[in-house]
Design a protein around this motif. Structure first.
Motif, mmCIF file in Angstrom:
data_model
loop_
_atom_site.group_PDB
_atom_site.id
_atom_site.type_symbol
_atom_site.label_atom_id
_atom_site.label_comp_id
_atom_site.label_asym_id
_atom_site.label_seq_id
_atom_site.Cartn_x
_atom_site.Cartn_y
_atom_site.Cartn_z
ATOM 1 N N ALA A 184 0.835 -1.202 0.000
ATOM 2 C CA ALA A 184 0.000 0.000 0.000
ATOM 3 C C ALA A 184 0.872 1.256 0.000
ATOM 4 O O ALA A 184 0.588 2.233 -0.704
ATOM 5 N N ILE A 185 1.957 1.223 0.790
ATOM 6 C CA ILE A 185 2.895 2.352 0.819
ATOM 7 C C ILE A 185 3.584 2.495 -0.539
ATOM 8 O O ILE A 185 3.711 3.601 -1.069
ATOM 9 N N TYR A 186 4.005 1.362 -1.103
ATOM 10 C CA TYR A 186 4.690 1.405 -2.404
ATOM 11 C C TYR A 186 3.793 1.997 -3.487
ATOM 12 O O TYR A 186 4.230 2.853 -4.269
ATOM 13 N N LEU A 187 2.540 1.549 -3.543
ATOM 14 C CA LEU A 187 1.622 2.073 -4.561
ATOM 15 C C LEU A 187 1.398 3.568 -4.394
ATOM 16 O O LEU A 187 1.293 4.308 -5.376
ATOM 17 N N THR A 188 1.337 4.003 -3.139
ATOM 18 C CA THR A 188 1.053 5.412 -2.865
ATOM 19 C C THR A 188 2.185 6.320 -3.317
ATOM 20 O O THR A 188 1.955 7.358 -3.947
ATOM 21 N N VAL A 189 3.419 5.940 -3.013
ATOM 22 C CA VAL A 189 4.562 6.802 -3.346
ATOM 23 C C VAL A 189 5.189 6.439 -4.689
ATOM 24 O O VAL A 189 5.892 7.251 -5.288
ATOM 25 N N GLY A 190 4.920 5.234 -5.171
ATOM 26 C CA GLY A 190 5.585 4.780 -6.390
ATOM 27 C C GLY A 190 4.768 4.911 -7.654
ATOM 28 O O GLY A 190 5.292 4.720 -8.766
ATOM 29 N N ARG A 191 3.486 5.230 -7.519
ATOM 30 C CA ARG A 191 2.604 5.395 -8.681
ATOM 31 C C ARG A 191 1.909 6.750 -8.602
ATOM 32 O O ARG A 191 0.772 6.866 -8.123
ATOM 33 N N PRO A 192 2.591 7.807 -9.059
ATOM 34 C CA PRO A 192 2.048 9.171 -8.941
ATOM 35 C C PRO A 192 0.683 9.344 -9.605
ATOM 36 O O PRO A 192 -0.173 10.062 -9.071
ATOM 37 N N LEU A 193 0.472 8.707 -10.760
ATOM 38 C CA LEU A 193 -0.809 8.850 -11.456
ATOM 39 C C LEU A 193 -1.944 8.287 -10.608
ATOM 40 O O LEU A 193 -3.009 8.915 -10.486
ATOM 41 N N LEU A 194 -1.719 7.127 -10.029
ATOM 42 C CA LEU A 194 -2.728 6.527 -9.152
ATOM 43 C C LEU A 194 -3.001 7.431 -7.959
ATOM 44 O O LEU A 194 -4.160 7.655 -7.591
ATOM 45 N N PHE A 195 -1.939 7.973 -7.373
ATOM 46 C CA PHE A 195 -2.079 8.872 -6.225
ATOM 47 C C PHE A 195 -2.934 10.085 -6.586
ATOM 48 O O PHE A 195 -3.882 10.429 -5.877
ATOM 49 N N VAL A 196 -2.620 10.729 -7.705
ATOM 50 C CA VAL A 196 -3.318 11.946 -8.112
ATOM 51 C C VAL A 196 -4.788 11.651 -8.427
ATOM 52 O O VAL A 196 -5.688 12.395 -8.003
ATOM 53 N N LEU A 197 -5.048 10.573 -9.153
ATOM 54 C CA LEU A 197 -6.422 10.250 -9.533
ATOM 55 C C LEU A 197 -7.279 9.938 -8.311
ATOM 56 O O LEU A 197 -8.409 10.432 -8.194
#
Length: 200
Positions: free
Chosen positions: A140-153
């Protein structure tokens, strides 16, 4: 989401009303326990039901919801307590620096935004994949900081949705906003994970 109303109401009252901060310890311990034992399992079950809809898995909604809650209690309850502890530490730090140090307050506010998105990713991951508790938090931490597009959307979708609900139709918070948030958040997550899989 109706099960979570007492937790939301108590948390908001304690946070916005300074007169209640003296009773925060009295109410804080049961609220933390309810957050870990009620809010997180309920939200996990909601995301898991949404996952079933997205992947077109036919099940009775009520039966599916209850089975997903039971599954969480059996497999992921420790990660729920870890997530609760992370939020508790953030809340204590944010309140401590509130109106005391503007820079640190802004930093913890930004960390709070990261935690919101991370929590949503936690629910999406838990609903879609079987993972051990430590792996669930780590990914969950990796997806949050490692996938900027996912974070922004996810941030834009949920900010817009909750802002609209709170300022226009507050009744939606009780009945629809959580479900719509879970559906749209998981849909974005699902498409991003499919893209990641295709890249490999």
């Amino acid at each position: 989401m109706l099960f979570n109303i007492p937790i939301f109401a108590l948390a908001v009252l304690i946070f916005i009303n300074r007169d209640l901060m003296g009773t925060a310890i009295l109410f804080g311990i049961p609220m933390v326990i309810l957050f870990a034992l009620l809010f997180i399992p309920n939200t996990y079950a909601l995301f898991a039901c949404v996952r079933d809809w997205v992947v077109k898995k036919d099940q009775s909604a009520n039966k599916s919801y209850l089975s997903h809650m039971i599954s969480f209690y059996k497999n992921n309850l420790p990660s729920g307590f870890i997530l609760t502890f992370i939020w508790l530490v953030w809340l204590a730090d944010f309140y401590f620096f509130l109106n005391k140090n503007d820079l640190l307050m802004i930093i913890f506010f930004l960390i709070g935004i990261l935690l919101i998105v991370m929590t949503i990713n936690y629910f999406s991951l838990g609903a879609h994949y079987y993972m051990k508790n430590r792996e669930l938090i780590k990914n969950a931490i990796y997806l949050t900081v490692g996938r900027p597009l996912l974070f922004v959307l996810i941030l834009i979708i949920n900010t817009s949705l909750y802002y609209f609900s709170l300022t226009r139709f507050i009744i939606l918070i009780v009945f629809f906003t959580g479900s719509v948030s879970a559906y749209l958040s998981f849909l974005v997550f699902y498409n991003v994970t499919l893209k990641i899989k295709n890249e490999k």
